[in-house]
Design an enzyme around this catalytic site. Structure first.
Site, PDB file in Angstrom:
ATOM      1  N   LYS A 579       0.772  -1.183  -0.076  1.00  0.00           N
ATOM      2  CA  LYS A 579      -0.064   0.097  -0.016  1.00  0.00           C
ATOM      3  C   LYS A 579       0.979   1.331   0.147  1.00  0.00           C
ATOM      4  O   LYS A 579       0.171   2.368  -0.115  1.00  0.00           O
ATOM      5  CB  LYS A 579      -1.016   0.096   1.352  1.00  0.00           C
ATOM      6  N   GLU A 606      -5.443  -3.757  -6.799  1.00  0.00           N
ATOM      7  CA  GLU A 606      -6.597  -4.098  -6.046  1.00  0.00           C
ATOM      8  C   GLU A 606      -6.634  -4.101  -4.503  1.00  0.00           C
ATOM      9  O   GLU A 606      -7.192  -4.265  -3.809  1.00  0.00           O
ATOM     10  CB  GLU A 606      -7.220  -4.962  -7.119  1.00  0.00           C
ATOM     11  N   VAL A 609      -6.591  -2.644  -0.741  1.00  0.00           N
ATOM     12  CA  VAL A 609      -7.705  -2.259  -0.065  1.00  0.00           C
ATOM     13  C   VAL A 609      -8.537  -3.315   0.532  1.00  0.00           C
ATOM     14  O   VAL A 609      -8.828  -3.391   2.034  1.00  0.00           O
ATOM     15  CB  VAL A 609      -8.700  -1.274  -0.676  1.00  0.00           C
ATOM     16  N   ALA A 611      -7.753  -6.956  -0.085  1.00  0.00           N
ATOM     17  CA  ALA A 611      -7.253  -8.338  -0.457  1.00  0.00           C
ATOM     18  C   ALA A 611      -7.741  -8.646  -1.898  1.00  0.00           C
ATOM     19  O   ALA A 611      -7.484  -8.227  -3.009  1.00  0.00           O
ATOM     20  CB  ALA A 611      -7.500  -9.282   0.537  1.00  0.00           C
ATOM     21  N   LEU A 613     -10.980  -8.649  -2.528  1.00  0.00           N
ATOM     22  CA  LEU A 613     -12.551  -8.319  -3.181  1.00  0.00           C
ATOM     23  C   LEU A 613     -12.095  -7.085  -3.934  1.00  0.00           C
ATOM     24  O   LEU A 613     -11.234  -6.198  -4.089  1.00  0.00           O
ATOM     25  CB  LEU A 613     -13.045  -7.519  -1.458  1.00  0.00           C
ATOM     26  N   GLU A 667      -0.037  -7.594   9.619  1.00  0.00           N
ATOM     27  CA  GLU A 667       1.366  -7.271   8.870  1.00  0.00           C
ATOM     28  C   GLU A 667       2.439  -7.682   9.901  1.00  0.00           C
ATOM     29  O   GLU A 667       2.144  -8.058  11.039  1.00  0.00           O
ATOM     30  CB  GLU A 667       1.661  -5.352   8.794  1.00  0.00           C
ATOM     31  N   LYS A 682      -5.661   2.732   3.489  1.00  0.00           N
ATOM     32  CA  LYS A 682      -6.921   2.278   2.455  1.00  0.00           C
ATOM     33  C   LYS A 682      -7.857   3.411   2.262  1.00  0.00           C
ATOM     34  O   LYS A 682      -8.236   3.272   0.991  1.00  0.00           O
ATOM     35  CB  LYS A 682      -7.410   0.982   3.316  1.00  0.00           C
ATOM     36  N   GLY A 797      -5.844 -12.176   4.639  1.00  0.00           N
ATOM     37  CA  GLY A 797      -5.370 -13.502   4.535  1.00  0.00           C
ATOM     38  C   GLY A 797      -4.494 -13.699   3.408  1.00  0.00           C
ATOM     39  O   GLY A 797      -4.716 -13.140   2.395  1.00  0.00           O
TER      40      GLY A 797
END
Length: 815
Positions: A579, A606, A609, A611, A613, A667, A682, A797
């Protein structure tokens, strides 16, 4: 100073000359310009045809002469204002009067000497350059006609040119010291010999003229404008799938031009190579097309084979006999004969038994060569030691050319296998000692089939090849590699994507394999690989220079993210779950977006923010379709959601955090998650994607951790402080229970302002009941003002993050 050359097709009509003038004027905005021009399209052919007709006492040459004179006079009238026409009309008529006298002499003598042929063939360039020079004067440009016959000194015999560079370079440097103009118009092709008699530089010699002048003046580049987009992988008239090459080396250009690529006159490279002066071949009619750059190296070419070319105007000479076997000096005698006859050998091949030698020469020199060889070996032929030379016509040479061929095994096998499978017989084979050329003689009737077969073999693939360079092979990276391995067959069969991993790196080691890394054994290979170096990793990716290259960053390293700009600036796509780059200063974020657009690379993040999704993709689609984001509410931390979903005060808070860390939801430094910095990044990214120019410090953060724990310098100390603060966590939890609410760490964007913090949400709120590590985002827009568009699912995850990265890689492949 710029030097440009324009070929005959670029100057075929007044309309085209006007188009050429626009290009020249663009160059004039930067510096003075030397423009070398060919004859108007088709004129040189007419000049030589008229000479042949006159020599045969065929008076039809007069009709062609009249047609050409009319064409040039009409060009003057269309290009130049009436008030400025008289002088140039007089010059054009004078040149045609001289031509008419020369043709009359040829007609009366019934003879056409080489000297006369050279004089006649140069008139086209003289005429075009005179007219074009006057045209630019009429445009109020300081233009000067520069007669190349006064500059270039050469010896020309049977189209074989020898330039006296000492005299020529001296003439050129002195001329441009003494004369000053914005634009110099120079006739190409023409020169004079040591005695001052007009000569030429050979057909296509206008390229050579530009190169000679550029070399003498030590210019950086010679730009050759023609009617195609540079040098192609094959002749596009014969191979429809052929495409232009962005960059090739001098040696590759020399091989391609000698073997039939007509875009560049072969001797053009001579005066430029040693001085490392680049040649840029561009299209007059598509000036924005990058064309082909010829320079010292060809790193822009990612393929082993650079081009496929052919010569069809050749004949084979076969010399064979037992009298050749073991006889010292036989080859020396043979090639001395050809040298004395001034015959160039295009290709040589000799059987290891020394029983035969096969040579290829130009078709129009084959009979002369046979006669000379048979005469020189008359005694051997009489004694049946060797046979008379046999000429084999209706043959052509095809050649694979490429600098990188010498470092790759099996190319010859692929070439001959492809030809054999298509029933194309090979008559002779030769390979240069440099290993950048493999040539084969085939039947002329098979040329088109052979070129298309080889182009399909070496330049066309049924699937799109993607080349991945992955850094970070821990939790997420290893899962990604497993997914790539598992889906390899599906990607190829269903999506036509051939995905290869060519580079891997962790913080200690890095591994490269240009043929692709074995994903069944990558851990062991990486462990035994060279030491990791971020700069060297980038340099290797750049040196590979493969199309559809993608740099994949699975780390959280700010040092790695600093290299994104370098990858994008080299047209290498970037896919990342890191990020830091997108949450860095807005200037850097915007720069990365601009670089991606400018260099045609993808920059996809992608997983920054949610994972796996599709949060960013959904947002981008809303914005792209014209919708406006009015508010975003979200639970964006799978780790925080996991923590608060599992904390019920029965077990210490720090124990729940430890569990989240062990299961890969946080993290490596859990403070990043629990401090809210990760969530702030995010929502900052979503704000920027929504069109707001926010910085990280603009995000309001309501911390639920003590400052002492936030400032702790190690994970051990951090967990000690969490344990110490357990009463505060119990208090927060109990307060939420008393209010029949749940604790959620919420991010919100509204009216251009963003904030993050721990909130209590009631049972009727969309955030209530969010289980495990799930994320949820509510998009309120002009189209969704009351009932928001909701994206919900697992947001943390290693497995789902890897799948999100995988999805971005596929997006790059489908681009």
């Amino acid at each position: 100073m710029h030097i440009l050359k324009f070929g005959g097709t670029s100057l075929a009509s007044p309309e085209r000359i006007k188009l050429v003038s626009k290009t020249i004027q663009q160059h004039l905005e930067e510096d003075s310009v030397i423009t070398v021009v060919s004859a108007f399209g088709g004129v040189t052919n007419d000049l030589l045809l008229m000479a042949e007709l006159a020599a045969r006492e065929d008076l039809s040459y007069k009709e062609i002469l009249e047609k050409n004179e009319k064409r040039h006079l009409e060009a003057v009238r269309e290009l130049i204002p009436v008030t400025a026409q008289s002088g140039i009309l007089s010059q054009v008529k004078n040149q045609f009067n001289r031509l008419e006298t020369l043709y009359e002499g040829v007609f009366l003598l019934n003879e056409l000497s080489d000297k006369t042929r050279h004089v006649i063939s140069g008139f086209g360039e003289i005429l075009s350059s005179l007219i074009i020079s006057e045209y630019f004067k009429s445009l109020k440009i300081k233009s000067l006609f520069t007669d190349s016959r006064e500059l270039i000194v050469c010896k020309n015999q049977n189209e074989k040119v020898q330039v006296n560079y000492e005299k020529t370079n001296s003439n050129i440097t002195e001329y441009f010291k003494k004369n000053e103009a914005d634009l110099y118009i120079v006739p190409g092709f023409v020169a004079k010999n040591d005695l001052g008699v007009p000569s030429t530089l050979g057909r296509g010699g206008s390229d050579f003229t530009a190169a000679i002048i550029g070399g003498a003046l030590n210019l950086d580049k010679v730009i050759i404008y023609t009617d195609v987009n540079g040098m192609f992988t094959a002749n596009p008239n014969l191979v429809p799938q052929a495409y232009s090459l962005k960059e090739i080396s001098y040696e590759e250009a020399m091989e391609l031009s000698h073997f039939g690529a007509k875009v560049l006159y072969p001797p053009t490279l001579q005066p430029l190579l040693d001085k490392n002066i680049q040649i840029h071949i561009k299209n007059t009619f598509e000036p924005d097309n990058p064309g082909t750059l010829i320079s010292r190296s060809s790193k822009k070419n990612f393929r082993w084979v650079t081009g496929i070319t052919h010569i069809d105007s050749i004949k084979l000479l076969n010399i064979e006999g037992s009298g050749m076997v073991g006889i010292p000096g036989f080859s020396k005698r043979l090639f001395e004969v050809l040298f004395q006859e001034n015959i160039n050998v295009v290709l040589i091949t000799q059987a290891s038994s020394e029983h035969s030698i096969c040579i290829a020469v130009k078709a129009d020199e084959a009979d002369q060569a046979k006669e000379a060889i048979d005469e020189a070996f008359e005694v051997e032929i009489d004694y049946k030691k060797i046979k008379p030379v046999e000429i084999e016509d209706d043959v052509a040479i095809i050649a694979l050319v490429g600098d990188r061929m010498r470092s790759h095994h099996g190319l010859s096998g692929k070439m001959f296998s492809a030809l054999g499978n298509n029933n194309i017989n090979i008559r002779a084979i030769a390979q240069g000692s440099s290993e950048r050329n493999i040539s084969a003689v085939i039947a002329k009737k098979d040329v088109v089939k052979a070129l298309n077969t080889l182009h399909e073999q070496f330049f066309e693939v049924p699937s799109k090849e993607m080349n991945l360079f992955i850094t970070g092979v821990g939790n997420v990276g290893s899962k990604l590699i497993n997914q790539l391995k598992k889906q390899e067959k599906y990607l190829l069969e269903k999506l036509r994507l051939k995905v290869r991993v060519l580079g891997l790196s962790n913080s200690r080691k890095m591994l490269f394999n240009e043929d692709g890394i074995d994903l069944n054994n990558w851990q062991e290979e990486l462990e035994n690989a060279e030491n990791a170096d971020r700069k060297e990793f980038f340099n290797r990716v750049k040196e590979f220079n493969l199309r559809n290259s993608v740099f994949v960053d699975n780390t959280a390293s700010p040092e790695i993210s600093d290299w994104y700009k370098h990858y994008l600036a080299n047209s290498i796509s970037v896919v990342t779950c890191n990020k830091i780059a997108c949450a860095d200063d807005f200037e850097n974020y915007e720069n990365l977006q601009n670089l991606a657009r400018e260099y045609g690379a993808s920059f996809l993040y992608e997983t920054n923010v949610g994972a796996g999704l599709p949060i960013i993709d959904t947002l981008q689609n809303l914005v792209a379709s014209g919708d406006r984001i009015t508010k975003i509410q979200a639970v964006l931390s799978g780790s925080l959601n996991f923590v608060f979903n599992n904390y019920d005060a029965s077990e210490p808070f720090y124990k729940v955090v430890e569990k989240a860390m062990k299961e890969g939801y946080t993290e490596p430094d859990p403070k990043i998650d629990l401090s809210g910095v990760d969530v702030a990044r995010k929502i900052l990214i979503l704000a920027r994607e929504s069109g707001h120019q926010l910085e990280l410090e603009d995000i309001e953060r309501d911390d639920f951790l003590s400052q002492e724990s936030l400032n702790s310098e190690s994970n051990e100390r951090f967990f000690e402080l969490l344990e110490h603060d357990e009463p505060e966590f119990k208090k927060m939890y109990n307060h939420a229970v008393e209010n029949n609410a749940e604790l959620k760490y919420v991010a919100q964007l509204e009216d251009g302002k963003a904030k993050v913090g721990l909130q209590e949400v009631g049972a009727d709120h969309p955030f209530a009941g969010l289980s495990g590590s799930d994320n949820i985002v509510l998009f309120f827009t002009e189209r969704y003002p009351e009932q928001p568009l909701i994206v919900k699912g697992a947001g943390a995850g290693a497995e789902v993050t890897a799948s999100g990265i995988f999805a971005d890689i596929i997006r790059v492949g489908k681009k």
